[in-house]
Design a protein around this motif. Structure first.
Motif, mmCIF file in Angstrom:
data_model
loop_
_atom_site.group_PDB
_atom_site.id
_atom_site.type_symbol
_atom_site.label_atom_id
_atom_site.label_comp_id
_atom_site.label_asym_id
_atom_site.label_seq_id
_atom_site.Cartn_x
_atom_site.Cartn_y
_atom_site.Cartn_z
ATOM 1 N N GLY A 1 0.817 -1.204 0.000
ATOM 2 C CA GLY A 1 0.000 0.000 0.000
ATOM 3 C C GLY A 1 0.850 1.252 0.000
ATOM 4 O O GLY A 1 1.965 1.273 0.531
ATOM 5 N N LYS A 2 0.333 2.301 -0.606
ATOM 6 C CA LYS A 2 1.041 3.579 -0.602
ATOM 7 C C LYS A 2 1.123 4.124 0.826
ATOM 8 O O LYS A 2 0.214 3.921 1.629
ATOM 9 N N PRO A 3 2.209 4.825 1.143
ATOM 10 C CA PRO A 3 2.406 5.289 2.524
ATOM 11 C C PRO A 3 1.288 6.182 3.038
ATOM 12 O O PRO A 3 0.948 6.115 4.218
ATOM 13 N N GLU A 4 0.703 7.011 2.161
ATOM 14 C CA GLU A 4 -0.341 7.926 2.644
ATOM 15 C C GLU A 4 -1.615 7.208 3.045
ATOM 16 O O GLU A 4 -2.477 7.782 3.712
ATOM 17 N N PHE A 5 -1.750 5.940 2.654
ATOM 18 C CA PHE A 5 -2.932 5.169 3.017
ATOM 19 C C PHE A 5 -2.643 4.166 4.133
ATOM 20 O O PHE A 5 -3.435 3.237 4.346
ATOM 21 N N ALA A 6 -1.538 4.324 4.837
ATOM 22 C CA ALA A 6 -1.196 3.421 5.941
ATOM 23 C C ALA A 6 -2.248 3.521 7.041
ATOM 24 O O ALA A 6 -2.819 4.588 7.288
ATOM 25 N N LYS A 7 -2.514 2.396 7.691
ATOM 26 C CA LYS A 7 -3.557 2.323 8.710
ATOM 27 C C LYS A 7 -2.948 2.144 10.093
ATOM 28 O O LYS A 7 -1.779 1.790 10.245
ATOM 29 N N ARG A 8 -3.788 2.392 11.092
ATOM 30 C CA ARG A 8 -3.329 2.225 12.462
ATOM 31 C C ARG A 8 -3.385 0.756 12.906
ATOM 32 O O ARG A 8 -2.831 0.407 13.939
ATOM 33 N N SER A 9 -4.092 -0.060 12.165
ATOM 34 C CA SER A 9 -4.190 -1.477 12.491
ATOM 35 C C SER A 9 -3.355 -2.291 11.504
ATOM 36 O O SER A 9 -2.932 -1.787 10.461
ATOM 37 N N LYS A 10 -3.160 -3.573 11.830
ATOM 38 C CA LYS A 10 -2.381 -4.471 10.985
ATOM 39 C C LYS A 10 -3.286 -5.464 10.253
ATOM 40 O O LYS A 10 -2.865 -6.568 9.934
ATOM 41 N N ASN A 11 -4.528 -5.047 9.977
ATOM 42 C CA ASN A 11 -5.487 -5.969 9.381
ATOM 43 C C ASN A 11 -5.236 -6.216 7.901
ATOM 44 O O ASN A 11 -5.794 -7.158 7.333
ATOM 45 N N GLU A 12 -4.448 -5.381 7.249
ATOM 46 C CA GLU A 12 -4.194 -5.548 5.821
ATOM 47 C C GLU A 12 -2.732 -5.911 5.587
ATOM 48 O O GLU A 12 -2.062 -5.360 4.730
ATOM 49 N N GLN A 13 -2.247 -6.859 6.347
ATOM 50 C CA GLN A 13 -0.882 -7.352 6.195
ATOM 51 C C GLN A 13 -0.933 -8.861 5.984
ATOM 52 O O GLN A 13 -1.330 -9.612 6.887
ATOM 53 N N PHE A 14 -0.553 -9.293 4.777
ATOM 54 C CA PHE A 14 -0.668 -10.700 4.410
ATOM 55 C C PHE A 14 0.625 -11.186 3.750
ATOM 56 O O PHE A 14 1.068 -10.602 2.761
ATOM 57 N N PHE A 15 1.207 -12.228 4.341
ATOM 58 C CA PHE A 15 2.321 -12.946 3.741
ATOM 59 C C PHE A 15 1.826 -14.335 3.343
ATOM 60 O O PHE A 15 1.194 -15.038 4.149
ATOM 61 N N PHE A 16 2.118 -14.731 2.114
ATOM 62 C CA PHE A 16 1.790 -16.082 1.660
ATOM 63 C C PHE A 16 3.070 -16.731 1.143
ATOM 64 O O PHE A 16 3.752 -16.169 0.284
ATOM 65 N N VAL A 17 3.383 -17.893 1.682
ATOM 66 C CA VAL A 17 4.537 -18.660 1.220
ATOM 67 C C VAL A 17 4.006 -19.927 0.566
ATOM 68 O O VAL A 17 3.358 -20.754 1.216
ATOM 69 N N ASN A 18 4.251 -20.047 -0.727
ATOM 70 C CA ASN A 18 3.733 -21.179 -1.512
ATOM 71 C C ASN A 18 2.225 -21.328 -1.321
ATOM 72 O O ASN A 18 1.698 -22.416 -1.067
ATOM 73 N N ASN A 19 1.526 -20.190 -1.423
ATOM 74 C CA ASN A 19 0.062 -20.138 -1.326
ATOM 75 C C ASN A 19 -0.473 -20.526 0.052
ATOM 76 O O ASN A 19 -1.634 -20.924 0.186
ATOM 77 N N ARG A 20 0.349 -20.386 1.069
ATOM 78 C CA ARG A 20 -0.091 -20.656 2.441
ATOM 79 C C ARG A 20 0.139 -19.409 3.287
ATOM 80 O O ARG A 20 1.252 -18.864 3.301
ATOM 81 N N PHE A 21 -0.915 -18.959 3.990
ATOM 82 C CA PHE A 21 -0.780 -17.770 4.829
ATOM 83 C C PHE A 21 0.137 -18.063 6.011
ATOM 84 O O PHE A 21 0.028 -19.104 6.665
ATOM 85 N N ILE A 22 1.051 -17.129 6.286
ATOM 86 C CA ILE A 22 1.960 -17.277 7.420
ATOM 87 C C ILE A 22 2.053 -15.955 8.178
ATOM 88 O O ILE A 22 1.707 -14.885 7.660
ATOM 89 N N LYS A 23 2.528 -16.053 9.412
ATOM 90 C CA LYS A 23 2.856 -14.884 10.217
ATOM 91 C C LYS A 23 4.355 -14.888 10.447
ATOM 92 O O LYS A 23 4.900 -15.876 10.959
ATOM 93 N N SER A 24 5.011 -13.811 10.072
ATOM 94 C CA SER A 24 6.463 -13.743 10.212
ATOM 95 C C SER A 24 6.870 -12.351 10.696
ATOM 96 O O SER A 24 6.969 -11.411 9.897
ATOM 97 N N PRO A 25 7.086 -12.183 12.005
ATOM 98 C CA PRO A 25 7.560 -10.886 12.499
ATOM 99 C C PRO A 25 8.879 -10.459 11.863
ATOM 100 O O PRO A 25 9.126 -9.260 11.687
ATOM 101 N N TYR A 26 9.700 -11.420 11.493
ATOM 102 C CA TYR A 26 11.008 -11.112 10.905
ATOM 103 C C TYR A 26 10.835 -10.454 9.530
ATOM 104 O O TYR A 26 11.431 -9.402 9.245
#
Length: 616
Positions: A238-263
């Motif tokens: 997302g463009k920086p000016e549209f950044a949100k206060r929540s983390k609801n629009e953060q998605f990582f997919f590894v080989n089509n599988r959703f993951i959570k990776s703080p790193y």
């Protein structure tokens, strides 16, 4: 002494396994939808009732199962995905554990209907608490339809730990988003209590993101594409000016599988370094393709955390790819300080030749001619007539004054008697009792010494109690907007706003339109500026989704806290002397002046003895 170690019965082992696999209705949704994807379905339908507590049903048009496979699918460690331990390191499927259906069947009523394309009749199986009640031949379309009813019916303690319908539905929608985003080539639909929540046709990745998060999302996306020997990245940030206060629009997919990776999330934040406001989080929808042999996805029960062989290389590639995309699309700031973008040639004029401007001169123009005419007109005006009109205003004044015998030699003025001060101190009015330190603290003198007050926390407490009073009494004052305010929200955010709509109206908000993705606001609370409405609602959605309230009281309390945090005086804001005194007086008129709504100290005191000790 007799032996004390014994094997657990299968139904008990399944219930224990269900504690890891099935935590809430959203866990059932995840497992069943992933099984449908592994069955090569082209359309997956999710039906939910009472936020999954009454019914979770997934219908697909995949391969289906034979009668034997349908029966075996509910046994522990039964799977079609792996045959040896080596297969764990080259997985390209999702449901490979062989515990999901067995665990779900141990704690719910399950009804399965399935049929393969080459067969005329299908199979129907009914299971209650791991006990098979019926298995028979049935007429059903190609694919599999599995219904999970009355979740945790035989474990009342687990059922009592489920949250409210609003919270559980939000978790289900989150899981639906994760599965649907990972597979844009599959059509998805979702129904809750008979109403359609999502209808996502087969599309490309960008269209899938827009279909889920709203039409306005399209203009916020910046494409990210990079391919190396180690990693292939595709997706959007997302463009920086549209950044949100929540983390609801953060998605990582590894080989089509959703993951959570703080790193890897830190790599994204590093790429956005210097482009975001404080407290804002970037949006990203990134697909990472790596060799299955270089990752271990069997380290977490829900398979949302994975282990990479070379995390440092992935970190550097992700960070560089995102930073390159931001710079390529002119999102990052330009380092050429001499360049003024306002002087750039517009695209429409880049290929056009410059034309020489033509100047036309009126040779008959004479500016002195008009000035001479003006002087002649002004000299011709009779000043005598005008002066006579002014003199007529004072006719009778002299005779009237003579008649009454009064003149201006003796004039008396009315005056109020001087009130005596309480302490007869001439400098009492000019003495200042409050001071502002670094536009953050307010210092006020008290009998024993000095009080230091945090202006942000103090104002939060004042606003919080006022908002809570308005929500409880339901008598808030609203100011009408001259032009209605149009705001765009995603489907999941609309679900939350729908739940909070009544409470928002009690604080002073007025809504004229509340349809899919669009909210039209015609009135706001009297202490809220129009430009702050979007910020307040965004902060409110973030707080509600993170704190997850369970009861109506906590929802009202959380709303009051969130709005107070958004509207409170910020650190760095200068206050006048009157504003400082009003804030101090308002704070000590509160029921709990000593702490903020988040239980943080609002003021401290220092006595004269404390100062004396400093000078010893």
């Amino acid at each position: 002494m007799s032996d004390i170690i014994q094997l657990l019965p299968d139904h008990v082992a399944n219930q224990i396994a269900a504690g890891e696999v099935v935590q809430r209705p959203a866990s059932v949704v995840k497992e069943l939808m992933e099984n449908a994807i592994d069955a090569a379905a082209t359309h997956i339908k999710l039906v939910v009732k009472d936020a999954g507590k009454t019914l979770v049903q997934v219908i697909d048009d995949g391969h289906g199962m034979s009668a034997t496979d349908a029966r075996l699918s509910f046994e522990r460690h039964a799977t079609s995905k792996i045959k040896s331990a080596d297969d764990l390191f080259s997985l390209n499927t999702k449901g490979f554990r062989g515990e999901a259906l067995a665990s779900i069947a141990a704690i719910a009523h399950v009804e399965l209907k399935t049929k393969r394309s080459q067969e005329e009749l299908g199979t129907q199986i009914e299971i209650e608490g791991s006990e098979i009640k019926a298995q028979e031949v049935t007429v059903t379309p190609k694919g599999t339809a599995i219904a999970v009813k009355h979740l945790f019916f035989n474990i009342p303690a687990r059922r009592n730990f489920l949250k409210s319908n609003t919270v559980e539905l939000r978790h289900i929608i989150d899981e639906f988003h994760r599965v649907a985003l990972a597979h844009p080539d599959i059509a998805f639909s979702m129904f809750h209590n008979g109403s359609e929540t999502f209808n996502l046709p087969k599309s490309n990745y960008r269209q899938r993101v827009v279909n889920i998060f709203g039409v306005k999302t399209n203009e916020k996306l910046v494409p990210v594409e990079e391919e190396t020997e180690v990693l292939k990245i595709s997706g959007f940030v997302g463009k920086p000016e549209f950044a949100k206060r929540s983390k609801n629009e953060q998605f990582f997919f590894v080989n089509n599988r959703f993951i959570k990776s703080p790193y890897l999330n830190h790599a994204i934040n590093s790429a956005f370094d210097g482009l975001l406001k404080d407290g804002s989080h970037p949006s990203y929808f990134l697909n990472l393709s790596v060799d299955p042999k270089t990752i271990d996805i069997n380290i977490h029960p829900t398979k949302t955390e994975i282990k990479f062989d070379d995390e440092h290389t992935l970190y550097a590639i992700v960070r560089a790819s995102v930073k390159h995309s931001l710079g390529q699309f002119n999102i990052a700031p330009v380092l050429d300080f001499e360049r003024d973008r306002n002087l750039d040639t517009p695209y429409d004029y880049q290929n056009k030749r410059a034309s020489t401007p033509s100047v036309e001169v009126d040779r008959n123009y004479n500016p002195f001619q008009e000035e001479q005419n003006f002087n002649k007109r002004s000299l011709a005006k009779p000043f005598k007539k005008e002066s006579a009109q002014w003199e007529s205003l004072y006719v009778g004044m002299e005779s009237k004054g003579t008649k009454t015998g009064s003149n201006f030699s003796q004039v008396e003025f009315e005056s109020q008697p001087e009130s005596q001060g309480l302490f007869n101190d001439a400098s009492a009015e000019s003495r200042q009792t409050t001071y502002q330190l670094h536009n953050k603290y307010i210092i006020s003198t008290i009998k024993s010494g000095m009080m230091i007050l945090d202006q942000n926390r103090a104002h939060q407490r004042v606003l919080y109690e006022g908002l809570l009073r308005s929500l409880t009494v339901r008598e808030a004052v609203s100011q009408q907007l001259l032009f209605p305010l149009q705001l765009q929200f995603s489907t999941s955010e609309m679900e939350v706003l729908q739940e909070l709509k009544e409470d928002l109206e009690h604080t002073g908000f007025l809504f004229s339109e509340f349809v899919k993705g669009n909210v039209e606001i015609t009135g706001v609370p009297i202490n809220v500026a129009e430009s702050e409405v979007a910020i307040i609602l965004e902060q409110l959605l973030s707080d509600v989704q993170q704190e997850v309230p369970d009861t109506n009281f906590s929802a009202m309390d959380l709303m009051a806290k969130s709005m107070a945090k958004s509207l409170a005086i910020k650190t760095g804001q200068s206050l006048t002397r009157m504003e400082q005194e009003h804030l101090v007086n308002s704070l000590f008129a509160c029921k709990e002046p000593s702490v903020s709504p988040t239980n943080r100290v609002t003021f401290i005191t220092m006595s004269v003895d404390d100062f004396d000790k400093k000078f010893i």
